[in-house]
Design a protein around this motif. Structure first.
Motif, short mmCIF file in Angstrom:
data_model
loop_
_atom_site.label_atom_id
_atom_site.label_comp_id
_atom_site.label_asym_id
_atom_site.label_seq_id
_atom_site.Cartn_x
_atom_site.Cartn_y
_atom_site.Cartn_z
N LEU A 184 -19.75 37.66 -7.58
CA LEU A 184 -18.50 37.52 -6.84
C LEU A 184 -18.80 36.86 -5.50
N GLU A 185 -17.93 35.96 -5.10
CA GLU A 185 -18.15 35.20 -3.89
C GLU A 185 -17.12 35.54 -2.84
N GLY A 186 -17.58 36.05 -1.71
CA GLY A 186 -16.68 36.35 -0.61
C GLY A 186 -16.55 35.16 0.31
N GLN A 187 -16.05 35.38 1.49
CA GLN A 187 -15.91 34.31 2.47
C GLN A 187 -17.25 34.12 3.17
N ARG A 188 -17.76 32.90 3.15
CA ARG A 188 -19.06 32.65 3.76
C ARG A 188 -19.03 32.89 5.27
N ASN A 189 -17.92 32.57 5.89
CA ASN A 189 -17.80 32.78 7.33
C ASN A 189 -16.41 33.33 7.64
N PRO A 190 -16.24 34.65 7.55
CA PRO A 190 -14.91 35.24 7.76
C PRO A 190 -14.44 35.18 9.21
N PHE A 191 -15.29 34.68 10.12
CA PHE A 191 -14.93 34.65 11.53
C PHE A 191 -14.37 33.30 11.98
N LEU A 192 -14.16 32.39 11.00
CA LEU A 192 -13.48 31.16 11.36
C LEU A 192 -12.10 31.48 11.92
N PHE A 193 -11.63 30.66 12.85
CA PHE A 193 -10.34 30.95 13.47
C PHE A 193 -9.24 31.06 12.44
N CYS A 194 -9.23 30.16 11.47
CA CYS A 194 -8.19 30.21 10.46
C CYS A 194 -8.81 30.20 9.08
N ASP A 195 -8.07 30.74 8.13
CA ASP A 195 -8.56 30.96 6.79
C ASP A 195 -8.68 29.64 6.02
N ALA A 196 -9.90 29.32 5.58
CA ALA A 196 -10.09 28.07 4.85
C ALA A 196 -9.37 28.07 3.52
N ASP A 197 -9.02 29.25 3.00
CA ASP A 197 -8.32 29.33 1.72
C ASP A 197 -6.86 28.96 1.83
N LEU A 198 -6.32 28.96 3.06
CA LEU A 198 -4.91 28.66 3.24
C LEU A 198 -4.72 27.18 3.52
N PRO A 199 -3.65 26.59 3.01
CA PRO A 199 -3.42 25.17 3.27
C PRO A 199 -3.13 24.90 4.73
N SER A 200 -3.57 23.76 5.21
CA SER A 200 -3.27 23.39 6.59
C SER A 200 -1.80 23.02 6.69
N ILE A 201 -1.25 23.20 7.88
CA ILE A 201 0.15 22.88 8.11
C ILE A 201 0.21 21.78 9.15
N ASP A 202 0.50 20.54 8.70
CA ASP A 202 0.45 19.39 9.58
C ASP A 202 1.49 19.46 10.67
#
Length: 221
Positions: A184-202
């Motif tokens: 199972l793979e968790g978040q490599r860096n959970p301390f990023l300011f925003c969640d890489a799994d969520l789409p960016s909002i232009d």
């Protein structure tokens, strides 16, 4: 406010959910009203109207009202886990001296039954939220026997979620239960300011996707 969960207006339903999160469970606090509300939420989970939509903000977990209610149950249950008890006792506030906590402890089997019934929901977001809700409830000695049956769901559904928070929850639960969490793979860096799994909002007023570090926008400060 609880009856507003059934309102035909999505914005009104959203306000009712906000009341659950920010008044009846403000900053992770349990109140006597939290216990009564938890009983109500458990009773309505199977109602088809909980499939209705709800307003979402950036960073909100996906899913209909039912998923939101299950997420709330999980948050409430987290306050009376074995870990929460140890922490509270360490700081001089044992749960057995706090009546709202005792109220939630008493109804954990009922909450578990309601949440577990949703683990086969056709909506994957609801299924994931249901499994998340079940995990903290299984600290109850009356429910320990259900852990082994939940392990496959934790691994195969929660452990493969698009949401890193759910994948991390799966790993933590399996490790705590002495089960295998390998693969199972968790978040490599959970301390990023925003969640890489969520789409960016232009359309964000303070930035857009930048760089390759997984952060989709600049901090708003």
């Amino acid at each position: 406010m609880l009856s507003a969960l059934w309102d035909s207006e999505q914005s009104v339903r959203t306000q009712a959910l906000e009341y659950l999160h920010h008044t009846l469970h403000h900053q992770n606090t349990l109140y006597s009203a939290t216990v009564a509300a938890a009983l109500y939420v458990a009773a309505i989970l199977a109602d088809p109207r909980t499939n209705w939509g709800v307003d979402k903000e950036r960073g909100s977990f996906p899913g209909p009202v039912r998923a939101e209610l299950l997420t709330w149950i999980a948050s409430v249950a987290d306050e009376v886990t074995d870990k929460a008890e140890r922490t509270s006792r360490e700081f001089g506030f044992p749960l057995d001296g706090y009546s709202p906590a005792l109220g939630i402890l008493e109804i954990r089997p009922l909450l578990f039954t309601a949440a577990h019934d949703a683990t086969d929901d056709p909506d994957r977001h609801v299924r994931e939220a249901a499994i998340v809700a079940c995990i903290p409830l299984l600290d109850d000695p009356r429910l320990l026997r259900h852990r082994s049956a939940l392990v496959p769901l934790v691994r195969e559904v929660l452990g493969t979620s698009d949401l890193w928070q759910h994948r991390e929850r799966a790993i933590d639960a399996l490790d705590a239960w002495g089960e295998d969490s390998s693969g199972l793979e968790g978040q490599r860096n959970p301390f990023l300011f925003c969640d890489a799994d969520l789409p960016s909002i232009d359309s964000s007023p303070w930035g857009h996707a930048s760089g390759s570090d997984g952060c989709c926008e600049e901090p708003p400060f």
